[in-house]
Design an enzyme around this catalytic site. Structure first.
Site, short mmCIF file in Angstrom:
data_model
loop_
_atom_site.label_atom_id
_atom_site.label_comp_id
_atom_site.label_asym_id
_atom_site.label_seq_id
_atom_site.Cartn_x
_atom_site.Cartn_y
_atom_site.Cartn_z
N SER A 134 -11.38 -0.74 -0.26
CA SER A 134 -10.05 -0.76 0.35
C SER A 134 -10.14 -1.07 1.83
O SER A 134 -9.24 -1.69 2.41
CB SER A 134 -9.34 0.59 0.17
OG SER A 134 -8.92 0.78 -1.14
N ASP A 145 0.84 -1.19 0.00
CA ASP A 145 0.00 0.00 0.00
C ASP A 145 0.88 1.25 0.00
O ASP A 145 1.97 1.23 -0.58
CB ASP A 145 -0.93 -0.03 1.22
CG ASP A 145 -2.27 0.63 0.95
OD1 ASP A 145 -2.31 1.87 0.87
OD2 ASP A 145 -3.29 -0.08 0.84
N HIS A 200 -3.27 6.05 3.68
CA HIS A 200 -4.14 4.93 3.31
C HIS A 200 -3.63 3.61 3.89
O HIS A 200 -4.39 2.85 4.50
CB HIS A 200 -4.21 4.86 1.79
CG HIS A 200 -5.21 3.89 1.25
ND1 HIS A 200 -4.91 2.57 0.99
CD2 HIS A 200 -6.52 4.06 0.86
CE1 HIS A 200 -5.96 1.97 0.49
NE2 HIS A 200 -6.96 2.85 0.40
#
Length: 639
Positions: free
Chosen positions: A441, A179, A216
């Site tokens: 996600s 990620d 994220h």
């Protein structure tokens, strides 16, 4: 073929109106029978018990005392016999010395007495639980349960708290988070305050930093493995925001930059590194909360081929379905929008559910933005299952551009909680430790954490068996014929209920842990097939690109409603546009979906979005999510 180990005497369902029949005191298994309310936490462990009774004890197994509470019953059967556990023992009569002497014989250490309930708080080895409970004067033995709500709507929805009561927390299992990097949040430390981020490496060209400049990856890591330490007692937070596998290790492989963008080559390099480090860090799960457009068959796409190599190496690969469910640019109502590598039939592809912020699953629905299958070109039936993904609270990275640009998404502790924290010699930190994001996600690491719990329970499980168990045990009651969703711009979306929206159903971790099916072969997702003459659509569960045997090729799962539930596949005309399944329906009438057009036709759907995390074509950002109601009626619905 996936087969059942032994005969199932008692079936179990989760989250619906049905309860699991439980044997009475006259049977070999002597636990009491009770129903679980979907709206109240009080009955949670009774469900746990109902699930475990779906397993049949061997004929030679001894009867376990009916005086053990459900979670202690499970712990005694499957837990570490040397583990010390705090319990409260209630006696039938007023406390007397004999009770303390009996407890001491079973290696229990008394801590407190409760005369009001004729009870003793004590610590006892798991191996001695049954003998202690079988003492003549013992009324009931329960776990010394935590009274603060240590779950939020996400972990509750997938029964992660029940898994924790079994003693599973992901210990020893490595999850590779590919990620935007991982920030050193305190919730990713262990009890000794050492970081559980055991390895970090950057694959971003020209940037060796492994920190999270986007925010994220940290959020994703927290959903999978955060321990909730910073939102615990005295923190001022309403809930303790704990990840699904709160003691798993994280392998941080950074591939996205500060804007959430990256490349195939970076992701493939990270997957390759995860395979190389598998033995060293026990990497058994890869989380890929990212994706891009489909441009060719999965058999040719290099990113699809990379995830298959990881799968073949014994690593469970969990992938986001994508956030294009609102895209109607081709007139398909979001169908055919699964991204790469979620289109690969081997991996576990995850769609997003909306819990509506409640502690009941009866109102949970698919998130409007969750991408739907089948996949372009290959027509693979995706997603494989769904998990909570709307407005998920997880770890905040103060340096992440997502966080900096969206301060309204921060979750702050209450003022009263902060004052209480200070009064108890806390640090009084009023800086937010958590924030909210929405998307597939966020749903993906919920499933990745679930896989880690299953691997802690049984390290010999293959990725294919894990996928099969997760899909078979998924909750089938979540299918809805019709439901409305709204975004913050008051746009209304009609959410369909079918196999290309929900997959095999809603993740149920407790049921997956109590499933002991096994089998050989691959658990590839099936494909949808249309007859060019009649327009009839069927599901082909026996296909395989590699010639390997298929685990469910004999319809054990796909063909008899065990996997999909009853009449959820073709039971309504919402998907097809008409009940006859002809080529004139909204999905099958579009040639772009079926691949008989050039790749330029796909740009109608994907536009020029070739960068990871770019959602311009859908008008969706991970901060949006779905509103809890109609914002034109309720101005607070989107808050």
């Amino acid at each position: 073929m996936l087969t059942e180990l032994g005969q199932t005497k008692h079936s179990a369902t989760w989250g619906g109106a049905k309860s699991t029949p439980v044997p009475t005191d006259k049977s070999a298994e002597t636990q009491p029978s009770q129903k679980r309310s979907s709206a109240k936490r009080a009955g949670q462990f009774l469900l746990c018990f109902g699930l475990l009774l779906s397993l049949v004890l061997p004929a030679s197994a001894r009867n376990i005392s009916k005086h053990l509470s459900p979670e202690l019953y499970q712990l005694f059967r499957n837990g570490d016999p040397n583990q010390q556990v705090d319990v409260i023992v209630q006696y039938k009569q007023k406390l007397r010395q004999q009770h303390f002497d009996d407890a001491a014989r079973h290696h229990a250490k008394a801590k407190h007495t409760f005369d009001a309930i004729n009870g003793i708080h004590m610590s006892v080895p798991v191996a001695d639980l049954d003998d202690l409970a079988n003492e003549n004067d013992v009324k009931y033995v329960t776990l010394d349960r935590h009274v603060k709500m240590s779950v939020d709507d996400v972990t509750y929805a997938v029964s992660a708290d029940l898994a924790w009561s079994y003693g599973y927390d992901g210990t020893g299992v490595g999850i590779a988070v590919i990620d935007s990097g991982v920030f050193g949040h305190l919730d990713l430390n262990n009890n000794a305050l050492a970081s559980r981020v055991v390895y970090s490496e950057s694959f971003v060209p020209g940037d060796s930093s492994t920190g999270d400049l986007y925010g994220h990856g940290t959020h994703v890591a927290g959903i999978a493995a955060g321990n909730g330490n910073q939102s615990g007692s005295g923190s001022g937070y309403k809930y303790q925001y704990t990840g699904v596998a709160p003691n798993a290790n994280i392998v941080n492989l950074r591939v996205l930059d500060a804007n959430g963008c990256g490349s195939d080559s970076a992701v493939i390099a990270a997957i390759q590194r995860a395979i190389q480090l598998k033995s060293q860090y026990n990497i058994r799960v890869i989380n890929l909360s990212l994706g891009r457009a489909v441009f060719e068959s999965f058999t040719q796409d290099p990113l699809d081929q990379a995830v298959e190599k990881a799968w073949q190496a014994g690593i469970v690969v969990v992938v986001a379905a994508g956030n294009n469910g609102r895209d109607n640019s081709m007139g398909t109502n979001g169908y055919g929008t699964i991204g790469v590598p979620g289109n690969d039939p081997y991996v576990i592809t995850v769609g997003a559910m909306d819990t509506h912020g409640s502690f009941t699953t009866s109102d949970d629905t698919i998130a409007s933005y969750s991408s739907k299958g089948p996949s372009l070109i290959d027509h693979v039936v995706k997603p494989d299952l769904v998990a909570p993904g709307n407005k998920v609270v997880s770890l905040l990275d103060p340096n992440g551009s997502l966080v900096i640009a969206n301060p309204s998404l921060d979750i702050l502790p209450s003022l009263n909680g902060l004052l209480n924290n200070l009064g108890n010699n806390g640090n009084g930190n009023n800086n937010g430790q958590y924030f909210t994001l929405s998307g597939t996600s966020m749903a993906t690491p919920v499933v990745a954490g679930a896989a880690a719990l299953m691997l802690q329970q049984d390290p010999t499980l293959t990725p294919d068996v894990i996928k099969a168990r997760l899909m078979k045990s998924a909750n089938k009651s979540m299918y809805r014929n019709f439901w409305l969703s709204f975004d913050r711009f008051a746009n209304r979306y009609n959410n369909q209920a079918d196999v290309f929206t929900y997959g095999a159903g809603y993740l149920n971790i407790a049921a997956a842990l109590n499933n002991h099916d096994t089998g050989t072969g691959v658990a590839i997702s099936p494909r949808a097939v249309i007859d060019s003459t009649t327009g009839a659509v069927t599901i082909d569960s026996t296909w395989t690109a590699s010639g390997q045997s298929v685990m469910w090729g004999n319809s054990v799962l796909w063909g008899n409603s065990v996997l999909w539930g009853n009449s959820v596949l073709w039971g309504n005309s919402v998907l097809w546009g008409n009940a006859t399944l002809t080529g004139s329906s909204v999905l099958w009438g579009n040639s772009v979906i079926w691949g008989n057009s050039t790749t330029t036709g796909y740009s109608v759907l994907w536009g020029n979005s070739v960068l990871w995390g770019n959602s311009v074509t859908t008008g969706y950002s991970e901060g949006d999510g779905d509103c809890e109601g109609d914002p034109t009626v309720d101005p607070t619905a989107c808050q």
